[in-house]
Design an enzyme around this catalytic site. Sequence first.
Site, PDB file in Angstrom:
ATOM      1  N   GLU A 514      -2.569 -12.084   9.366  1.00  0.00           N
ATOM      2  CA  GLU A 514      -2.288 -13.451   8.879  1.00  0.00           C
ATOM      3  C   GLU A 514      -0.902 -13.923   9.311  1.00  0.00           C
ATOM      4  OE1 GLU A 514      -2.978 -13.607   4.644  1.00  0.00           O
ATOM      5  OE2 GLU A 514      -5.121 -13.270   4.863  1.00  0.00           O
ATOM      6  N   GLU A 607     -10.712  -9.020   6.379  1.00  0.00           N
ATOM      7  CA  GLU A 607     -10.493  -8.985   4.925  1.00  0.00           C
ATOM      8  C   GLU A 607     -11.565  -9.813   4.249  1.00  0.00           C
ATOM      9  OE1 GLU A 607      -6.637  -9.869   2.917  1.00  0.00           O
ATOM     10  OE2 GLU A 607      -5.777  -8.709   4.563  1.00  0.00           O
TER      11      GLU A 607
HETATM   12  C1  GAL Z   1      -4.511 -11.550   1.898  1.00  0.00           C
HETATM   13  C2  GAL Z   1      -3.448 -10.702   2.576  1.00  0.00           C
HETATM   14  C3  GAL Z   1      -3.341  -9.359   1.901  1.00  0.00           C
HETATM   15  C4  GAL Z   1      -3.225  -9.549   0.422  1.00  0.00           C
HETATM   16  C5  GAL Z   1      -4.397 -10.313  -0.106  1.00  0.00           C
HETATM   17  C6  GAL Z   1      -4.310 -10.468  -1.616  1.00  0.00           C
HETATM   18  O1  GAL Z   1      -4.440 -12.864   2.321  1.00  0.00           O
HETATM   19  O2  GAL Z   1      -3.755 -10.494   3.931  1.00  0.00           O
HETATM   20  O3  GAL Z   1      -2.213  -8.679   2.386  1.00  0.00           O
HETATM   21  O4  GAL Z   1      -2.054 -10.252   0.185  1.00  0.00           O
HETATM   22  O5  GAL Z   1      -4.405 -11.580   0.521  1.00  0.00           O
HETATM   23  O6  GAL Z   1      -5.332 -11.229  -2.134  1.00  0.00           O
END
Ligand code: GAL
Length: 919
Positions: A514, A607
């Site tokens: 990100e 993710e």
């Molecule tokens: C994502 C991020 C992760 C963590 C997660 C928490 O956007 O890549 O590192 O922060 O959110 O919900």
Amino acid sequence: MRFKLKSILSLAVAGCVFTGNPTLNAGPASAAPPERISIDDDWRFTKGDPTNSAVSLLYDVRQPKQIRRLAAVEADGNASLASMTNSADATNLPVSVIKQWILPTGNEFIKDPAKRFVRPEGNVADGVAFAQPGFDDTSWQEINLPHDWAIAGPFTHSGGGGMGRLPTAGIGWYRKKLDIPAGDAGKCIFLDVDGAMSYSTVWLNGQVVGGWPYGYASWRVDLTPFVKCGGPNELVIRLDNPPNSSRWYPGAGIYRNVWLVKTSPVHVGHWGTYLTTPEVSPAAATVNLKVTVDNDSKQSAAVAVTTEIFALDADGRKGGTALASIAPVDLQIAASTNAVAEGGATVANPKLWGPPPTQKPNRYVAVTTISQDGKVVDSYATPFGIRTIKFDSNEGCFINGEHVPLHGVSDHHDLGALGAAFNTRAAQRQLEILQDMGCNAIRTSHNPPAPELLELADRMGFLVMDEMFDCWQRSKTPNDFHLSFDDWHEQDMRAQIRRDRNSPSVTFWSIGNEVGEQYTGTNGAALAQQLCDIAHDEDPTRPTITAMNWAKPDMPLPAVVDVIGLNYQGEGIRDTPEFAGTDRIRTSPQYPAFHAKFPDKLILSTETASAFSSRGVYLFPVTKDISSPVRDGRGGDPKIHEVSAYELYAVDFGSSADKVFASLERHPFVAGEFVWCGWDYLGEPTPYDSSRSSYAGIIDLAGFKKDRFYLYQSHWRPDFPMAHILPHWTWPDRIGQVTPVHVFTSGDEAELFLNGKSLGRKKKDAYEYRLRWDDVVYQPGALKAVAYKNGKRWATDEVETAGEAAKLKLEPDRDTIRADGKDLSFVTVTVTDKNGLTAPRADNRVRFAISGPGEIVATDNGDPTSFEPFQSHDRKAFNGLCLVIIRGTAGQPGIIKLTATADGVRVGTASIKTMLSLN
Ligand code: GAL
């Protein structure tokens, strides 16, 4: 270079068989040279710089100073030993900027010789009392590595919770005496640091040697010019860990293993082998090996490089007979240079490496011997696996020809109550529990992992997305890696890839998570291209990926990477009417658009989910939706700061597991997912920032399974007969109230019974992953689910109303461990009623006592709101459970007895045997 999809890639790996933990240390012993000696024990540690310092050390003028803030100094990219007095410095000490002594450490990872750094004249020690030889450190704390100075607390309640509310920020000093015998004269002597958080500077005998800023990198400094053979040597390491440098708990200190490596002047270079298997068939695999040989002597050297290949067994033990050998290569290496020997061999009928349960992680080891004038001067072990991977943009990943959907998790590096201090057994336990769930892949969010984690992944058969950075030039927190990016990204990347590229588990190089450069159009894409070029230069056999939560198909960044990595975008982000008008990211589901734009690129969800829950906490009413953001009164309780374990609630930009499963099933071209996240971690306690640890894990911080574990298991292990009922059934305050009952099962239907009476049989519809009886009226007794698959009885689960807390049950995960001062037993303590049923809401304070050759290292209960110190020997149960972590005393086998007491309940005990060797 472009990465060709649908090509068959066969990879293998090297890297020394690690010798850190005897639990896993069954690798091949090398011949006489080199020696790789653990120097984890007997260090002295103190926090803070000396109060009477003559100078203030600062890595770089861009780096904020911990104690004395350096504000008004221009960034100085070429700082030499600049002594600057800064008017903003409260103490008015002269500042020594040390970056120029550190940068040369990374020279071997800078490709363009013109860009390498020259060590300045002089030294950085004058006025630095702690770095001086003979400094009296006897008042400092005695510690063994790996060490995380912050995990001892105390917790802090001021400021944000992102970094875990523990005192990570500050300066730390480590000192150790090294006895280097006279017989080592003429050898090369290196210090290998697997990871130190952060901005390390190393001195030996008062001379600055080098260092490394990035706290997740593994690195080596050459001690040879500063060593005194035949006497004591004083090794000093200073760390400087900035505040506001991370979005999660980074840990603090020398938190991974440290080694002294002694070699002959002619030796295999640092991470000096690169092994690939370009052709694989059932009959034969081609093994290609490049060996970089360093000649650190003043004379040219004539050497012969030979390599033999052996099988490794499941414990990493080398077989007795060589299966193949690479023809000897003769090299003439000029003084102070290196040369590369290249060769190949064929392994007949190769046993392939692949992920369980359908495949086995078979491995081999290439043992390379360097001979000079007929004498063996070095020997180097390169464990590897033989496998093929096909990335098909329409169908996903194929490992050795078998379609393997990625059932992955993203995880941070901390080990819960143990903090960031690496422990192989603790990491192995994490992976074992994940594997039991059906997880076959891990993403090392968002940084290089400990080398032993990859060794475990190789041995256990996990696929790994090996990630590098959470940011590039654009910061996410004021003092994060963006401050070092320009100076260090090449060295960090090349070092990580050279270290890890022989691991069969490593499947993707993730160049970032990100990153802010998603927003910088062609500039961001150009930077991504540079990073991809570095990755391809070091290892053309694996694809690059970056995890994108914003970039869209028509933006420049996705075009650059080999594989499309989407964070949350596949399911859509805040894609419901309640988010209309927000200035946060809103995105409709993006899988089809990416697939249309990049028909030849593999797509992966790097993710998914970011679903939240607190183990064993059930809040009412329960949403009828399959996924909902957490709000006060809707999944979240603002009074107790817990999130409901009905497993339907997620961060605003995320989704429940059910919604993700449906979206992936509707888009079968997507190769799989990495769930955020496998294990709860310290820091980032969204949605309740005042807490200490996350709510996003499928498994809580103590290692106890949340209900979500069974939801993933039901979907990821369809052939494993299981059923799981939630919630628990002990609700004296809910008699007569609607209390929804949900069942997760790998079957396709289930019948639910309350006190023997059927509440109906339900079948999963397409894109449904749980069976729900949302109108059940609570009455005490027994709930039973009988699951069916294809009409046949498949699995059952039962929960019963428990009585008052009456007993403590202690269950070690292993009742025999090594007496090596590292191996651990994780003891689950369950509060039960008199019949042995878990008291699911028990919060008794449990006190622990231990006798025998062992100690309590830490306790926990998995509650994100608990601020009891992890070192405490008493701990409140959280919803019936708490955890004690026991370590055996090194060299003292025997029986450890653990006793648990709590007011008004019967005492519980457990015995753990410790042995010098378990084999
Ligand atoms: C994502 C991020 C992760 C963590 C997660 C928490 O956007 O890549 O590192 O922060 O959110 O919900």
